[in-house]
Scaffold this motif. Structure first.
Motif, PDB file in Angstrom:
ATOM      1  N   SER A 229       1.452  -1.406  -0.262  1.00  0.00           N
ATOM      2  CA  SER A 229      -0.272  -0.285   0.087  1.00  0.00           C
ATOM      3  C   SER A 229       0.757   1.573   0.069  1.00  0.00           C
ATOM      4  O   SER A 229       0.381   2.374  -0.027  1.00  0.00           O
ATOM      5  CB  SER A 229      -0.926  -0.129   1.000  1.00  0.00           C
ATOM      6  OG  SER A 229       0.084  -0.083   2.522  1.00  0.00           O
ATOM      7  N   GLY A 230       2.505   0.629   0.543  1.00  0.00           N
ATOM      8  CA  GLY A 230       2.926   2.267  -0.058  1.00  0.00           C
ATOM      9  C   GLY A 230       3.264   2.752   1.248  1.00  0.00           C
ATOM     10  O   GLY A 230       4.425   3.717   1.762  1.00  0.00           O
ATOM     11  N   ALA A 231       3.481   1.904   2.003  1.00  0.00           N
ATOM     12  CA  ALA A 231       3.718   1.901   3.604  1.00  0.00           C
ATOM     13  C   ALA A 231       5.304   2.290   3.520  1.00  0.00           C
ATOM     14  O   ALA A 231       5.981   1.222   3.340  1.00  0.00           O
ATOM     15  CB  ALA A 231       3.519   1.096   5.157  1.00  0.00           C
ATOM     16  N   THR A 232       5.582   2.480   4.655  1.00  0.00           N
ATOM     17  CA  THR A 232       7.292   2.745   4.991  1.00  0.00           C
ATOM     18  C   THR A 232       7.182   1.581   6.049  1.00  0.00           C
ATOM     19  O   THR A 232       6.129   1.209   6.728  1.00  0.00           O
ATOM     20  CB  THR A 232       8.051   4.444   5.516  1.00  0.00           C
ATOM     21  OG1 THR A 232       7.468   4.480   5.967  1.00  0.00           O
ATOM     22  CG2 THR A 232       7.647   5.224   4.189  1.00  0.00           C
ATOM     23  N   ASN A 233       8.587   1.479   6.322  1.00  0.00           N
ATOM     24  CA  ASN A 233       9.203   0.924   8.060  1.00  0.00           C
ATOM     25  C   ASN A 233       8.113   0.931   9.286  1.00  0.00           C
ATOM     26  O   ASN A 233       7.427   0.446   9.379  1.00  0.00           O
ATOM     27  CB  ASN A 233      10.405  -0.101   7.754  1.00  0.00           C
ATOM     28  CG  ASN A 233      10.884  -0.731   6.627  1.00  0.00           C
ATOM     29  OD1 ASN A 233       9.986  -1.284   6.051  1.00  0.00           O
ATOM     30  ND2 ASN A 233      12.286  -1.162   6.289  1.00  0.00           N
ATOM     31  N   ALA A 234       8.189   2.370   8.731  1.00  0.00           N
ATOM     32  CA  ALA A 234       7.684   2.791  10.651  1.00  0.00           C
ATOM     33  C   ALA A 234       6.444   2.875  10.431  1.00  0.00           C
ATOM     34  O   ALA A 234       5.513   2.817  11.683  1.00  0.00           O
ATOM     35  CB  ALA A 234       8.274   4.283  10.375  1.00  0.00           C
TER      36      ALA A 234
END
Length: 277
Positions: A229-234
């Motif tokens: 979905s485009g989320a970064t690790n954080a």
């Protein structure tokens, strides 16, 4: 909507940069027309002088960063010899002295610039430099995944949007571990499984050669769904209730099983293998 989502990623990366380095001021923006960057995200400022400032390639520190497509820094902005000084007034109004600018580069194209600054004329240390580069990489990865998703062929008008299916799948996978009722949790995961296998029955939702079947753990699937979905690790960690280091571990494991070298390759391989819709 696209610009809003990308701005959210940039804002999150800037906040993490400030938190991890202690930089008093961080700011940045994304290119709007391929040439001019506008400062849209600003944290720690005491004046509005920098907000909305348009940065042209080659002008000032950020413009130099844009033109060279590499990080640039100055120890004392007002007296720096290797930059132009079109923006001295707003920079001085905010009282900035030592500044670093790092480009956000996707597919060799600069998409934005992230800045960090001190109000004292002190050298930017290696730790801060590395943290700024890492924050820019987080934004780059998120933008690269979203770009790839937008390149996927659209389904026929009579069929549901695959992007909507994938969004629903990601939300369900993030929700399931938080459900305390075992029966309800299993039902949610079963729905996720139906969405995953549906991609295998569709007419080539992701072009390319098929990927051999792989066995991923539930948490590896959760992390991949968030990354897709485009989320970064954080942001994936916040969504799933995990630590960022734990997310990295699950992602590395999934990438190894899928034979992928990047997050984007992992998402595409997972979809071809029917692990993600």
């Amino acid at each position: 909507m696209r610009e809003h989502v990308e701005s959210v990623e940039l804002r999150g990366a800037l906040l993490r940069l400030r938190r991890t380095t202690g930089l008093p001021v961080v700011f940045g923006g994304l290119l709007q027309d391929g040439r001019v960057l506008r400062i849209a995200e600003l944290t720690g400022a005491v004046t509005p002088a920098l907000h909305g400032l348009a940065i042209s390639a080659g002008s000032g520190l950020g413009g130099k960063c844009l033109a060279l497509s590499r990080p640039c820094a100055v120890t004392d902005y007002p007296s720096a010899r290797h930059i132009t000084h079109e923006y001295d007034v707003p920079v001085s109004a905010e009282g900035l002295r030592s500044v670093i600018a790092v480009p956000v580069v996707v597919r060799r194209k600069v998409r934005g610039v992230m800045y960090g600054a001190l109000r004292d004329a002190l050298p930017i240390g290696e730790r801060v430099f590395d943290a700024a580069v890492a924050a820019a990489r987080d934004v780059e990865q998120a933008l690269a995944v979203r770009d790839e998703v937008r390149r996927l062929p659209a389904p026929p008008p009579s069929e549901p949007s695959w992007e909507e299916v994938r969004q629903a799948h990601g939300e369900l996978r993030a929700l399931a571990p938080r459900v305390t009722d075992p029966e309800l949790r299993e039902r949610l995961l079963a729905v996720c499984g139906r969405l995953e296998t549906a991609s295998g029955r569709a007419e080539s939702p992701v072009p390319g050669p098929p990927v051999p079947a792989v066995s991923l753990t539930p948490r590896e699937k959760d992390v991949l769904a968030a990354v897709a979905s485009g989320a970064t690790n954080a942001s994936a960690a916040a969504l799933l209730g995990l630590r960022p280091e734990t997310v990295k571990g699950y992602l590395r494991s999934a990438m190894r099983k899928l034979g992928a070298h990047t997050r984007l390759e992992a998402v595409v391989a997972a979809r071809r293998a029917g692990v993600l819709p």
